[in-house]
Design an enzyme around this catalytic site. Structure first.
Site, PDB file in Angstrom:
ATOM      1  N   CYS A 242      -7.078  14.441  12.385  1.00  0.00           N
ATOM      2  CA  CYS A 242      -5.620  14.311  12.220  1.00  0.00           C
ATOM      3  C   CYS A 242      -5.324  13.193  11.222  1.00  0.00           C
ATOM      4  O   CYS A 242      -4.478  13.341  10.332  1.00  0.00           O
ATOM      5  CB  CYS A 242      -4.990  13.999  13.578  1.00  0.00           C
ATOM      6  SG  CYS A 242      -3.259  13.571  13.503  1.00  0.00           S
TER       7      CYS A 242
ATOM      8  N   TRP B  99      -6.213  14.409   7.786  1.00  0.00           N
ATOM      9  CA  TRP B  99      -5.227  15.382   7.301  1.00  0.00           C
ATOM     10  C   TRP B  99      -4.076  14.661   6.591  1.00  0.00           C
ATOM     11  O   TRP B  99      -3.547  15.134   5.575  1.00  0.00           O
ATOM     12  CB  TRP B  99      -4.676  16.200   8.474  1.00  0.00           C
ATOM     13  CG  TRP B  99      -3.624  17.207   8.069  1.00  0.00           C
ATOM     14  CD1 TRP B  99      -3.823  18.487   7.659  1.00  0.00           C
ATOM     15  CD2 TRP B  99      -2.199  17.000   8.024  1.00  0.00           C
ATOM     16  NE1 TRP B  99      -2.631  19.084   7.362  1.00  0.00           N
ATOM     17  CE2 TRP B  99      -1.611  18.202   7.578  1.00  0.00           C
ATOM     18  CE3 TRP B  99      -1.368  15.924   8.318  1.00  0.00           C
ATOM     19  CZ2 TRP B  99      -0.243  18.356   7.425  1.00  0.00           C
ATOM     20  CZ3 TRP B  99      -0.003  16.073   8.163  1.00  0.00           C
ATOM     21  CH2 TRP B  99       0.556  17.273   7.717  1.00  0.00           C
ATOM     22  N   HIS B 100      -3.711  13.490   7.129  1.00  0.00           N
ATOM     23  CA  HIS B 100      -2.564  12.778   6.560  1.00  0.00           C
ATOM     24  C   HIS B 100      -2.846  12.217   5.171  1.00  0.00           C
ATOM     25  O   HIS B 100      -1.935  12.098   4.354  1.00  0.00           O
ATOM     26  CB  HIS B 100      -2.115  11.653   7.495  1.00  0.00           C
ATOM     27  CG  HIS B 100      -1.300  12.155   8.640  1.00  0.00           C
ATOM     28  ND1 HIS B 100      -1.877  12.629   9.797  1.00  0.00           N
ATOM     29  CD2 HIS B 100       0.035  12.291   8.796  1.00  0.00           C
ATOM     30  CE1 HIS B 100      -0.919  13.023  10.610  1.00  0.00           C
ATOM     31  NE2 HIS B 100       0.253  12.839  10.034  1.00  0.00           N
ATOM     32  N   GLY B 101      -4.078  11.839   4.904  1.00  0.00           N
ATOM     33  CA  GLY B 101      -4.343  11.299   3.568  1.00  0.00           C
ATOM     34  C   GLY B 101      -5.814  11.033   3.369  1.00  0.00           C
ATOM     35  O   GLY B 101      -6.547  10.772   4.322  1.00  0.00           O
TER      36      GLY B 101
ATOM     37  N   PHE C 282       1.654  14.333   1.629  1.00  0.00           N
ATOM     38  CA  PHE C 282       0.466  14.760   2.383  1.00  0.00           C
ATOM     39  C   PHE C 282       0.192  16.227   2.108  1.00  0.00           C
ATOM     40  O   PHE C 282      -0.605  16.866   2.614  1.00  0.00           O
ATOM     41  CB  PHE C 282       0.640  14.520   3.880  1.00  0.00           C
ATOM     42  CG  PHE C 282       0.970  13.073   4.200  1.00  0.00           C
ATOM     43  CD1 PHE C 282       0.464  12.049   3.407  1.00  0.00           C
ATOM     44  CD2 PHE C 282       1.774  12.749   5.262  1.00  0.00           C
ATOM     45  CE1 PHE C 282       0.765  10.720   3.688  1.00  0.00           C
ATOM     46  CE2 PHE C 282       2.078  11.424   5.560  1.00  0.00           C
ATOM     47  CZ  PHE C 282       1.573  10.416   4.763  1.00  0.00           C
TER      48      PHE C 282
END
Lengths: 476, 351
Positions: free
Chosen positions: A321, A324-326, A476
């Site tokens: 997770c 996924w954001h960066g 993102f």
């Protein structure tokens, strides 16, 4: 095209009436063309990417459904996953993995000669890739029958209100709505306008104004004192929430104007009494995605390990997770922290229940507020890693924030923070009380119109006189 | 009929409540404060004594308060002790620096470092006002700065200050028989009357926002803002053309008056007040020649910043917004330290 721009307002003024004027059978083609124009406005080259993802996912979905054997179904699912995630990987994570590998090898004395690829991150790539993947996953798990219409499926992937930053919708919710005939409805129109207005208020007047302060302090923290660093941390918690919740409200409002219902992405997350509850209220569409397609399969895989299997599944889910954001280790660490908080809660669950049985006051209302407060502190601290550009910068904040260093403006700073929090609290309280984000509709007509009039006047003047910030999650 | 009147009254009441809500929200969050500058009949556009300011534009984040005497920095009264060294900084937004906290400004750094070096109390007063051209700066110097009995005056001049037109209505300098005369004709101008109408409005956060919107509208630069990329496609070189034609016309217009201003400043060469011209960027050669001719002492900040930037680092670059503009935090430190050392070497080291 950013939602917080004049061009988007003009775009809506043209698109919405045209949509209802066009005969029903051409509406989806119209919406699809408009969605591609919307996307091409940011960079026309990325249209190719979205087309590749759309075609491969559509074909894979069909193949999974048509295959008789489980092996073939799995094979097509893996092919779809590889293609989609490779595109995401190349555009978003290539340089990150190369840098990380090189750094790791240099520890062992190997110097890797490598090149960076200069790539622009396509707008919303993480969102539409994940949205497209829900389609193949749901067909594979036999909870969805593939659509026969390529247009409707393309529209599902590229529907402009959700294209840049979600909510990550499911095909089984969105595609049937595209297949239905839509008629102009006064109620939808009212709700749409109300949602867009509140979204703009959150984004332009709270998110962006907090964001400007936050950006300056995070860019050069060594020039600021502890009270200002604290201000940046507290306002960032508000910025990211109001920015993203504002975006989601505008997205939902826009879809409502077109007669389409998309999911709520936020449910007053800062009222959460634990980190686990926070994830049921924050970025709900991503939480659900991770729960359904990552956490539950992992939990099933490690079920023999019992409690520790859960801990493992939670940790892996949150590390991914974060990623996924960066493409940065600070995001991974932020994910790790959330995974750690939740795993800790799972590990001490028995002991916690014993303590709760012993002390009744732990169930009392005041103690619930204490829990909300401490959850918020944990969240705000973890946001530092999310926002910082490096670990050094994040640690600088932790080192200096607690060494009190006031200025002659301390009271002014406290007042600024308090008023931003108070206004956000009032909005969240009303949303919770009326159980809807369009709570303004529950108010007296005269009050509502007066609010909308003044709100829009202020927002338009503010948009006119200051440069707007991009949405945080659109990166993102 | 009664029902309609009731409805109208109710709507007006709600409008009032909501306007008050937004006014308080904008004011307390400082999204838009009442204006910290006003149109003084004596000086034109100038800071309002006691007003708060807050800046979160592209160039930085700063908060401050105009002191009770109407300039920036600590409130030092007009009279000063003999022992105190008083320095006045005069100029435009590069001196005003409202995008910074005072402690980040070279004013503060100069005051702190110089008092350490000479072991005496040093008072540095910031008389910078954004948007001032050389004529405004000179009027400010003559009418206001000198009243505060400075020992040293540092006048920060950029190329733009020589060439700039009057941005706001205010007293202006005119040449009459070779000497300078302050004119107050502006009070009859349409622009001044309009600003006076806005004056009351600017006491409110919403009013100030309306004023800023009107000013933005008057600049007629809103095409790109409203139509984004579409505007750029249809008007590729619009802004460039208008800027170029503007500056070439004003050079000759103000040269004769600027020349007399520099000559007047040179009259202080033999007075107890020492005047320095801080060169913030390169001037046209003919202004450099005038400065040499009148034996005005100059502090070359342009070369200083170039030296520190090593030719690569941009010291007016703001990392948060990615924009260039006024001097950034690092430049402020360099300038503050340099001015302190410069003044120390000039006046004290020799002794």
């Amino acid at each position: 095209m950013a939602f917080n721009s004049f061009i988007y307002i003009f775009f809506l003024i043209i698109v919405v009436p045209l949509y209802y004027l066009i005969p029903d059978r051409y509406r989806n083609i119209f919406l699809l063309s408009i969605s591609y124009i919307f996307y091409a406005y940011s960079d026309v080259r990325f249209i190719g990417l979205i087309l590749v993802i759309t075609i491969t996912t559509f074909v894979a979905g069909r193949k999974i459904y048509d295959s008789k054997e489980r092996y073939s179904k799995k094979l097509y699912l893996i092919i779809a996953l590889i293609i989609n995630l490779s595109i995401l990987g190349v555009f978003k994570y290539f340089n990150f993995f190369i840098d990380s590998t090189s750094n790791l090898l240099s520890v062992f004395g190997y110097n890797l000669d490598y090149v960076h690829i200069k790539l622009i991150l396509p707008l919303g790539i993480s969102f539409y890739t994940f949205q497209a993947l829900t389609y193949v996953f749901d067909i594979y798990y036999q909870t969805l029958t593939p659509t026969k219409s390529f247009i409707n499926f393309s529209l599902f992937v590229a529907f402009f209100p959700t294209l840049t930053a979600g909510p990550i919708e499911r095909a089984k919710r969105l595609i049937p709505q595209f297949e239905k005939k839509t008629k102009f409805s006064k109620d939808n129109f009212k709700e749409g306008i109300t949602l867009i207005s509140m979204g703009m208020f959150r984004k332009v007047l709270i998110g962006d104004t907090c964001g400007r302060i936050v950006d300056h302090i995070f860019a050069t923290p060594n020039y600021f004192l502890s009270i200002e660093l604290l201000m940046a941390v507290l306002l960032y918690s508000l910025q990211i929430y109001n920015d993203f919740a504002g975006y989601s409200d505008i997205a939902r409002g826009t879809a409502k104007l077109l007669g389409i219902d998309i999911m709520d992405n936020f449910n007053q997350p800062y009222f959460s009494k634990s980190i686990a509850e926070f994830w049921r209220r924050w970025h709900i569409s991503l939480s659900n995605w991770l729960r359904d397609y990552l956490f539950i399969p992992l939990q099933l895989k490690y079920r023999k390990l019992k409690k520790w299997g859960n801990v493992l599944a939670i940790s892996i889910t949150f590390l991914l997770c974060g990623l996924w954001h960066g493409a940065s280790w600070t995001f991974v660490f932020w994910g790790f922290l959330h995974g750690f908080f939740m795993s800790f809660s799972v590990i001490v669950n028995k002991q916690r229940q014993l303590v709760y049985k012993k002390f009744d006051f732990l169930y009392s209302k005041p103690f619930e507020y204490v829990k909300v407060f401490f959850t918020f502190i944990l969240l705000s601290m973890s946001w530092i890693f999310f926002r910082a550009n490096s670990f050094n910068e994040a640690f600088y904040f932790f080192q200096h924030i607690f060494i009190w260093n006031g200025t002659e403006f301390t009271l002014r700073i406290i007042l600024i923070i308090s008023v931003f929090y108070l206004v956000t609290f009032i909005i969240d309280f009303l949303e919770q009380h009326y159980k809807t984000h369009s709570f303004l509709l529950k108010f007296n007509n005269n009050f509502r119109y007066a609010f909308l009039l003044v709100n829009w006047a202020i927002i338009l003047m503010y948009l006119f006189t200051s440069k707007q910030l991009p949405f945080v999650y659109s990166k993102f | 009929m009664k029902e309609i009147i009731k409805k109208i009254i109710r709507t007006i009441f709600f409008l009032f409540i909501i306007v008050v809500f937004f006014e308080l929200f904008l004011r307390f969050t400082e999204i838009s404060l009442p204006s910290y500058v006003y149109d003084s009949p004596k000086f034109g556009r100038i800071q309002k004594p006691g007003a708060d300011y807050f800046s979160i534009l592209g160039e930085g984040f700063g908060m401050g308060k105009v002191n009770k005497f109407g300039y920036l920095g600590p409130a030092y009264p007009k009279n000063k002790d003999k022992e105190v060294i008083r320095i006045a900084l005069v100029g435009d937004s590069y001196v005003e620096g409202n995008y910074l906290f005072d402690r980040q400004h070279y004013r503060y750094l100069l005051e702190k470092k110089l008092s350490m070096l000479i072991d005496k109390k040093v008072e540095v007063l910031n008389f910078g006002v954004g948007g001032y051209n050389l004529r405004d700066i000179y009027i400010n110097f003559k009418k206001r700065v000198l009243e505060y009995n400075p020992n040293i005056v540092i006048i920060f001049i950029r190329e733009g200050n020589f060439l700039q037109k009057d941005a706001n209505p205010g007293p202006n300098l005119e040449l009459k028989n070779g000497s300078l005369k302050i004119e107050y004709k502006y009070k009859n101008t349409k622009q001044y009357k309009l600003r006076m109408e806005f004056q009351l409005l600017r006491e409110y956060s919403i009013g100030n926002l309306i004023k800023e919107t009107y000013e933005e509208y008057s600049r007629k630069n809103y095409g790109k803002l409203l139509f984004g990329k579409l505007y750029s496609i249809f008007h590729p070189s619009n802004n460039l053309a208008s800027n170029n034609s503007d500056s070439s016309n004003v050079i000759d217009k103000y040269y004769s008056i600027n020349k007399v201003i520099l000559e007047k400043l040179s009259e202080y060469n033999n007075s107890p007040i020492k005047i320095f011209i801080a060169k913030s960027n390169n001037y046209p050669v003919y202004y450099d020649n005038l400065i040499s001719k009148y034996h005005l002492s100059t502090i070359d900040l342009d070369s200083l910043l170039y030296k520190y930037s090593k030719g690569t680092e941009i010291l007016n670059y703001w990392k948060a917004s990615g924009e260039t503009g006024h001097w950034n935090h690092k430049a402020q430190r360099i300038i503050g330290n340099y001015l302190a050392n410069y003044i120390y070497n000039y006046f004290y080291k020799k002794k």
